[in-house]
Write a protein that holds these residues in place. Structure first.
Motif, PDB file in Angstrom:
ATOM      1  N   PRO A  91     -16.806 -13.728  86.607  1.00  0.00           N
ATOM      2  CA  PRO A  91     -18.375 -13.540  87.808  1.00  0.00           C
ATOM      3  C   PRO A  91     -19.036 -14.905  89.099  1.00  0.00           C
ATOM      4  N   CYS A  92     -18.804 -13.797  90.315  1.00  0.00           N
ATOM      5  CA  CYS A  92     -19.725 -14.466  91.161  1.00  0.00           C
ATOM      6  C   CYS A  92     -20.593 -15.167  90.869  1.00  0.00           C
ATOM      7  N   SER A  93     -21.440 -14.360  90.072  1.00  0.00           N
ATOM      8  CA  SER A  93     -22.797 -15.360  89.910  1.00  0.00           C
ATOM      9  C   SER A  93     -22.765 -15.313  88.443  1.00  0.00           C
ATOM     10  N   LEU A 108     -12.751 -21.306  84.325  1.00  0.00           N
ATOM     11  CA  LEU A 108     -13.989 -20.182  84.331  1.00  0.00           C
ATOM     12  C   LEU A 108     -14.911 -20.223  85.495  1.00  0.00           C
ATOM     13  N   ARG A 109     -15.090 -19.649  86.349  1.00  0.00           N
ATOM     14  CA  ARG A 109     -16.106 -19.792  87.406  1.00  0.00           C
ATOM     15  C   ARG A 109     -17.745 -18.903  86.467  1.00  0.00           C
ATOM     16  N   GLY A 110     -17.733 -18.800  87.780  1.00  0.00           N
ATOM     17  CA  GLY A 110     -19.389 -18.681  87.398  1.00  0.00           C
ATOM     18  C   GLY A 110     -20.752 -18.988  89.365  1.00  0.00           C
ATOM     19  N   PHE A 127     -26.123 -21.213  92.408  1.00  0.00           N
ATOM     20  CA  PHE A 127     -26.283 -21.897  93.249  1.00  0.00           C
ATOM     21  C   PHE A 127     -25.967 -20.967  94.878  1.00  0.00           C
ATOM     22  N   LYS A 128     -25.854 -20.401  95.139  1.00  0.00           N
ATOM     23  CA  LYS A 128     -25.350 -18.634  95.920  1.00  0.00           C
ATOM     24  C   LYS A 128     -25.463 -19.067  97.075  1.00  0.00           C
ATOM     25  N   PRO A 129     -24.658 -18.873  97.890  1.00  0.00           N
ATOM     26  CA  PRO A 129     -24.843 -19.015  99.684  1.00  0.00           C
ATOM     27  C   PRO A 129     -24.872 -17.533  99.928  1.00  0.00           C
ATOM     28  N   SER A 185      -9.989 -11.882  96.248  1.00  0.00           N
ATOM     29  CA  SER A 185     -11.603 -11.863  95.962  1.00  0.00           C
ATOM     30  C   SER A 185     -11.776 -11.447  97.017  1.00  0.00           C
ATOM     31  N   HIS A 186     -12.593 -12.497  97.237  1.00  0.00           N
ATOM     32  CA  HIS A 186     -13.226 -12.459  99.145  1.00  0.00           C
ATOM     33  C   HIS A 186     -12.884 -12.301 100.269  1.00  0.00           C
ATOM     34  N   ALA A 187     -11.459 -12.585 100.156  1.00  0.00           N
ATOM     35  CA  ALA A 187     -10.735 -11.780 101.357  1.00  0.00           C
ATOM     36  C   ALA A 187     -10.903 -10.716 101.113  1.00  0.00           C
ATOM     37  N   LEU A 208     -10.356 -15.056  91.083  1.00  0.00           N
ATOM     38  CA  LEU A 208     -10.783 -14.242  90.782  1.00  0.00           C
ATOM     39  C   LEU A 208     -12.162 -14.173  89.798  1.00  0.00           C
ATOM     40  N   GLU A 209     -12.964 -12.861  90.894  1.00  0.00           N
ATOM     41  CA  GLU A 209     -14.344 -12.838  90.062  1.00  0.00           C
ATOM     42  C   GLU A 209     -13.321 -11.479  89.166  1.00  0.00           C
ATOM     43  N   VAL A 210     -14.675 -11.317  88.028  1.00  0.00           N
ATOM     44  CA  VAL A 210     -14.199 -11.010  87.299  1.00  0.00           C
ATOM     45  C   VAL A 210     -15.692 -10.453  86.599  1.00  0.00           C
ATOM     46  N   SER A 246     -24.082 -10.037  92.805  1.00  0.00           N
ATOM     47  CA  SER A 246     -23.984 -10.441  93.928  1.00  0.00           C
ATOM     48  C   SER A 246     -22.317 -10.063  94.155  1.00  0.00           C
ATOM     49  N   ASP A 247     -21.675  -9.194  94.926  1.00  0.00           N
ATOM     50  CA  ASP A 247     -20.565  -8.987  95.298  1.00  0.00           C
ATOM     51  C   ASP A 247     -19.875  -8.030  94.136  1.00  0.00           C
ATOM     52  N   ALA A 248     -20.663  -7.111  94.156  1.00  0.00           N
ATOM     53  CA  ALA A 248     -20.594  -5.997  93.542  1.00  0.00           C
ATOM     54  C   ALA A 248     -18.294  -4.863  93.429  1.00  0.00           C
ATOM     55  N   ALA A 249     -18.587  -5.056  94.863  1.00  0.00           N
ATOM     56  CA  ALA A 249     -17.412  -4.348  95.522  1.00  0.00           C
ATOM     57  C   ALA A 249     -16.385  -4.471  94.910  1.00  0.00           C
ATOM     58  N   GLN A 250     -16.574  -6.363  94.743  1.00  0.00           N
ATOM     59  CA  GLN A 250     -14.906  -7.125  95.116  1.00  0.00           C
ATOM     60  C   GLN A 250     -14.713  -7.680  93.203  1.00  0.00           C
ATOM     61  N   GLN A 251     -15.061  -6.924  92.507  1.00  0.00           N
ATOM     62  CA  GLN A 251     -15.338  -7.643  91.654  1.00  0.00           C
ATOM     63  C   GLN A 251     -13.985  -6.908  90.614  1.00  0.00           C
TER      64      GLN A 251
HETATM   65 MN    MN Z   1     -18.396 -13.992  95.228  1.00  0.00          MN
END
Ligand code: MN
Ligand code: PEP
Length: 335
Positions: free
Chosen positions: A101-103, A125-127, A130-132, A270-272, A296-298, A307-312
């Motif tokens: 996930p993004c967060s 695994l990403r997550g 600390f979110k900018p 995802s962020h692109a 990739l955000e999942v 956060s970043d709901a539209a791209q996951q």
């Molecule tokens: Mn994100």
């Protein structure tokens, strides 16, 4: 300046040459490949007589390097660098699939996503903890608790973890993170780059929102100059006049970087794109461009993401993307 040594050079001459260079306050970056040994000289080489070096018995050739990046330069290190992150690796012909996930939002969320992406073929695994965020009123991440949950999820499925660090004060909190991400907004936070150059963790360095490929390489150089060679570069889209996508994915950077640097290159569709409908096709194109991996955000419930709901992607979406990406990598891998 790079010095290419002859095969099996005389040991005494080699030692004398090394001392002579060190006495000139030069740093020597040694790269021993299968076919040749290269010494990259870092420092003020303007006072070094090129012809004198070229005339040495042990030297095959000498070249001055015009580019300002040295340790990141392929001329210094012709063979591809492979970065090891726990039981995963980035570079060297394999395809790293970093997903999550993004967060990190809750134990249930990260555990669900971790299991699903692992089953689909993710290698890390990403997550974010600390979110900018552009707005100070948006969800800022779970901080220490987020790292703890991410680590627990990674351990439970056997995946190394990657998470963003925004400031050196977060280093202790990120002690359990296998790979530290420097986000686009911090690509030129030189004090952070220098500090992460002193730690021995692999670094995922994202391209700044309007950074050129050379600026990205100079940021990698900041980390490497401090002694950390484990840098992975990440294209995540840049700002252009186009507004259809969140950013413009610059895939020409993959072959460009490939020729200029030995560091592994991964792509973040995802962020692109900023929109999930485009993520699969951009992922395929990214792998076809020669990338060493994707991030990739999942999310298990993308619409409700903090956060970043539209791209996951959903876990099912990721599974399809993953399968096709591995197949594409097989086709393009010997290019
Ligand atoms: Mn994100
Ligand atoms: C992220 O990976 O969640 C992120 C914030 O990325 P970027 O720095 O590329 O915007």
């Amino acid at each position: 300046m790079i010095v290419i040594l002859k095969k099996d050079p005389d040991k005494a001459q080699l030692e004398a040459f090394e001392q002579w260079l060190l006495d000139k306050d030069l740093q020597i970056h040694k790269s021993t490949g299968s076919s040749e040994t290269i010494w990259g000289l870092i420092g003020d080489t303007t006072r070094v007589d090129e012809e004198l070096i070229a005339a040495l018995d042990i030297v095959s050739s000498v070249r001055r390097i015009q580019e300002p990046y040295k340790k990141a330069n392929r001329k210094f290190h012709p063979e591809d660098t492979v970065v090891k992150v726990g039981n995963a690796q980035i570079g060297g012909g394999s395809l790293a699939m970093i997903a999550g996930p993004c967060s990190v939002e809750s134990e249930e969320q990260i555990m669900t996503v971790a299991k699903a992406v692992k089953e689909a073929g993710a290698t890390m695994l990403r997550g974010g903890a600390f979110k900018p965020r552009t707005s100070p009123y948006s969800f800022q991440g779970l901080h220490e608790e987020g790292i703890r949950l991410l680590k627990q999820a990674g351990d439970s499925v056997g995946l190394p973890i990657v998470s963003e660090i925004m400031d050196v004060t977060q280093l202790d909190a990120c002690a359990d993170v296998d790979m530290l991400q420097i986000g686009a907004r911090n690509m030129q936070n030189f004090e952070l780059l220098k500090e992460l150059g002193k730690c021995n963790k692999p670094i995922l360095l994202k391209r700044g929102l309007s950074a050129t490929y050379q600026e990205l390489l100079m940021s990698a150089e900041y980390i490497m100059a401090e002694g950390n060679p484990n840098v992975v570069l990440c294209e995540r889209g840049i700002r252009t006049y186009e507004t259809y996508t969140r950013n413009t994915l610059d895939l020409s950077i993959t072959p460009a970087l490939r020729s200029k640097t030995h560091l592994p290159i991964i792509i973040d569709p995802s962020h692109a794109a900023g929109r999930v409908d485009m993520v699969p096709d951009l992922s395929y194109a990214a792998v076809a461009s020669g990338a060493d991996g994707l991030i990739l955000e999942v999310h298990n419930n993308p619409q409700r993401a903090l956060s970043d709901a539209a791209q996951q992607l959903t876990p099912e979406g990721f599974q399809k993307v993953c399968k096709k990406c591995f197949a594409i990598k097989e086709i393009v891998k010997d290019n």
